[in-house]
Write a protein that holds these residues in place. Structure first.
Motif, short mmCIF file in Angstrom:
data_model
loop_
_atom_site.label_atom_id
_atom_site.label_comp_id
_atom_site.label_asym_id
_atom_site.label_seq_id
_atom_site.Cartn_x
_atom_site.Cartn_y
_atom_site.Cartn_z
N LEU A 64 13.95 -43.21 2.30
CA LEU A 64 13.27 -42.03 1.60
C LEU A 64 13.85 -40.72 2.21
CD1 LEU A 64 9.98 -43.83 0.86
CD2 LEU A 64 12.00 -43.78 -0.72
N THR A 65 14.22 -40.09 1.29
CA THR A 65 14.45 -38.52 1.59
C THR A 65 13.36 -37.74 1.54
OG1 THR A 65 16.61 -38.95 0.85
CG2 THR A 65 15.90 -36.79 1.32
N ILE A 66 13.11 -37.08 2.62
CA ILE A 66 11.82 -36.21 2.66
C ILE A 66 12.22 -34.70 2.93
CG2 ILE A 66 10.43 -38.06 3.20
CD1 ILE A 66 9.93 -36.65 5.94
N LYS A 67 11.36 -33.78 2.84
CA LYS A 67 11.39 -32.39 2.77
C LYS A 67 10.17 -31.73 3.55
CE LYS A 67 13.20 -27.79 1.04
NZ LYS A 67 13.59 -27.30 -0.33
N PHE B 141 4.36 -33.14 3.45
CA PHE B 141 5.87 -33.33 3.29
C PHE B 141 6.12 -33.69 1.81
CE2 PHE B 141 4.83 -37.46 5.31
CZ PHE B 141 5.15 -38.24 4.29
N SER B 142 7.25 -33.39 1.39
CA SER B 142 7.74 -33.64 -0.13
C SER B 142 8.70 -34.93 -0.08
CB SER B 142 8.21 -32.63 -1.04
OG SER B 142 7.41 -31.51 -0.75
N ILE B 143 8.54 -35.83 -0.91
CA ILE B 143 9.48 -37.19 -1.09
C ILE B 143 10.37 -36.75 -2.22
CG2 ILE B 143 9.79 -39.56 -1.32
CD1 ILE B 143 6.87 -39.83 -0.17
N LEU B 144 11.61 -36.82 -1.95
CA LEU B 144 12.67 -36.20 -3.04
C LEU B 144 13.14 -37.39 -3.74
CD1 LEU B 144 14.58 -33.73 -0.76
CD2 LEU B 144 12.39 -33.42 -1.95
N HIS B 145 12.02 -38.40 -4.33
CA HIS B 145 12.46 -39.38 -5.21
C HIS B 145 11.41 -39.22 -6.37
CE1 HIS B 145 15.26 -41.19 -2.49
NE2 HIS B 145 14.41 -40.85 -1.45
N PRO B 146 11.73 -39.59 -7.45
CA PRO B 146 10.50 -39.76 -8.49
C PRO B 146 9.24 -40.72 -8.12
CG PRO B 146 12.52 -39.98 -9.29
CD PRO B 146 12.87 -40.18 -8.17
N ASP B 147 8.08 -40.30 -8.57
CA ASP B 147 6.93 -41.03 -7.93
C ASP B 147 7.10 -42.47 -8.35
OD1 ASP B 147 5.98 -38.74 -7.18
OD2 ASP B 147 4.33 -38.59 -8.56
N SER B 148 7.70 -42.85 -9.35
CA SER B 148 7.77 -44.25 -9.94
C SER B 148 8.88 -45.00 -9.17
CB SER B 148 8.08 -44.06 -11.42
OG SER B 148 9.29 -43.68 -11.74
N ASN C 75 4.23 -54.47 -7.11
CA ASN C 75 5.35 -53.37 -6.29
C ASN C 75 4.49 -52.35 -5.54
OD1 ASN C 75 5.51 -50.74 -8.08
ND2 ASN C 75 5.61 -52.53 -9.52
N ILE C 76 5.17 -51.78 -4.84
CA ILE C 76 4.90 -50.52 -3.94
C ILE C 76 5.85 -49.68 -4.38
CG2 ILE C 76 4.48 -49.50 -1.73
CD1 ILE C 76 3.62 -52.20 -0.86
N SER C 77 5.34 -48.40 -5.06
CA SER C 77 6.21 -47.45 -5.28
C SER C 77 6.05 -46.15 -4.44
CB SER C 77 5.89 -46.70 -6.79
OG SER C 77 4.68 -46.14 -6.99
N VAL C 78 6.79 -44.85 -4.63
CA VAL C 78 6.73 -43.68 -4.00
C VAL C 78 5.51 -43.25 -4.04
CG1 VAL C 78 7.58 -41.38 -3.98
CG2 VAL C 78 9.40 -43.38 -3.87
N GLU C 79 4.81 -43.26 -5.27
CA GLU C 79 3.49 -42.48 -5.48
C GLU C 79 2.32 -42.89 -4.37
OE1 GLU C 79 0.66 -42.02 -9.35
OE2 GLU C 79 2.03 -43.79 -9.08
N SER C 80 2.65 -44.21 -4.01
CA SER C 80 1.35 -44.58 -3.05
C SER C 80 1.87 -44.04 -1.72
CB SER C 80 1.56 -46.23 -2.99
OG SER C 80 2.67 -46.72 -2.50
N LEU C 81 2.67 -43.48 -1.24
CA LEU C 81 3.05 -42.84 -0.15
C LEU C 81 3.30 -41.21 0.13
CD1 LEU C 81 6.46 -45.23 0.65
CD2 LEU C 81 4.08 -45.65 1.29
N LEU C 82 2.93 -40.56 -0.95
CA LEU C 82 2.83 -39.28 -1.05
C LEU C 82 1.79 -38.87 -0.09
CD1 LEU C 82 2.70 -38.70 -4.95
CD2 LEU C 82 4.70 -38.65 -3.16
#
Length: 219
Positions: A128-131, A164-171, A153-160
Motif C-alpha cells: 500500500l502506498t502511504i504519505k 499517515f495518509s493511505i493513497l488508495h480509496p477507503d473501499s 474482506n478487509i479494506s483500506v478503511e480499517s487500516l487508516l
C-alpha cells in the motif's frame, strides 16, 4: 522504520563514459534528489542486496567517504534487460518537516476460518502506498485474518491512521475470502467473454484467471 546504511563515493563525473566504467567495476551509479542540488554517488552492487532483494521497506543512510551522511528513500530502480543487474537507482532525500511517499508491504497474520471451511483467500494488495513524515513511516501493515469468514474482506478503511495518509480509496479491498464455487463461476464467465474476442486482448483475458490462481496458491 528500519534503516540500511549504504557506503558510497561521490561521483565527480556523470558522463556516459564514467558511468559505464563504474558499472564495469561492479558499482551502481545513483542520484539523491530533493536537496538543494542532486547528489551523484556510486556504491558496490552488493551494498544494495538487503534494500532491493527483499519484500521489506527500509529507509537509507547514504554514507560518503568524506563523512557526509544523507537520509533518503529509494524512489526508482533500473535493471539491465538481459542480466538483471542493477544499473541505476534514484533516491529522494528525507527531511523531518517534509512528507514522503512510499510503498509499504502488507503482512497477513492468523488463520482464516473461511479458508478452513473451503473458501479461497485472495490477497489483493500486497503493498500500500502511504504519505507520511519520515518519523511516521511504518515497516509494514499487519492485517489479522483470523476472523475472516467466507464472504468477508478487509479494506483500506480499517487500516487508516492519523500518522499517515493511505493513497488508495477507503473501499480498496486488501484481502478477502470467497467461496470456491463463486470463484469458479467467475472464471467461467471471464472465459465465455473471451471466446467472442479476437487478437491479443482476448489472450490476456484468458490468462488472467490462471495468473490469479497461481498467486493464491503461493499463499
Amino acid at each position: 522504520m528500519k534503516s540500511i546504511t549504504i557506503k558510497g563515493s561521490e561521483r565527480e563525473s556523470v558522463g556516459k563514459k564514467a558511468t559505464k566504467a563504474l558499472r564495469n567495476a561492479g558499482k551502481v551509479p545513483c542520484v539523491v534528489y530533493g536537496g538543494e542540488k542532486p547528489l551523484h554517488f556510486s556504491a558496490n552492487e552488493l551494498a544494495f542486496k538487503n534494500l532491493v532483494y527483499t519484500a521489506n521497506a527500509h529507509t537509507v543512510v547514504v554514507e560518503l567517504e568524506n563523512g557526509d551522511k544523507v537520509n533518503a528513500v529509494m524512489q526508482d530502480i533500473q535493471f539491465h534487460p538481459v542480466t538483471d543487474k542493477i544499473i541505476h537507482i534514484d533516491f529522494y532525500q528525507l527531511f523531518k518537516d517534509k512528507e514522503v511517499t512510499m510503498n509499504i508491504p502488507v503482512r497477513l497474520e492468523g488463520n482464516s476460518p473461511g479458508v478452513r471451511n473451503g473458501g479461497r483467500l485472495l490477497f489483493r494488495k500486497r503493498k500500500l502506498t502511504i504519505k507520511a513524515f519520515p518519523e511516521n513511516l511504518i515497516d509494514f501493515f499487519k492485517v489479522d485474518i483470523s476472523t475472516l469468514k467466507i464472504g468477508d474482506n478487509i479494506s483500506v478503511e480499517s487500516l487508516l491512521s492519523n500518522d499517515f495518509s493511505i493513497l488508495h480509496p477507503d473501499s480498496t479491498v486488501v484481502v478477502q475470502v470467497k467461496t470456491a464455487r463463486a470463484a469458479v463461476e467467475e472464471e467461467e464467465e471471464e472465459e465465455e467473454g473471451v471466446e467472442g474476442e479476437e487478437g491479443a486482448e482476448g489472450t490476456e483475458g484468458a490468462e488472467a484467471p490462471a495468473g490469479e490462481a497461481a498467486a493464491e496458491s503461493n499463499e
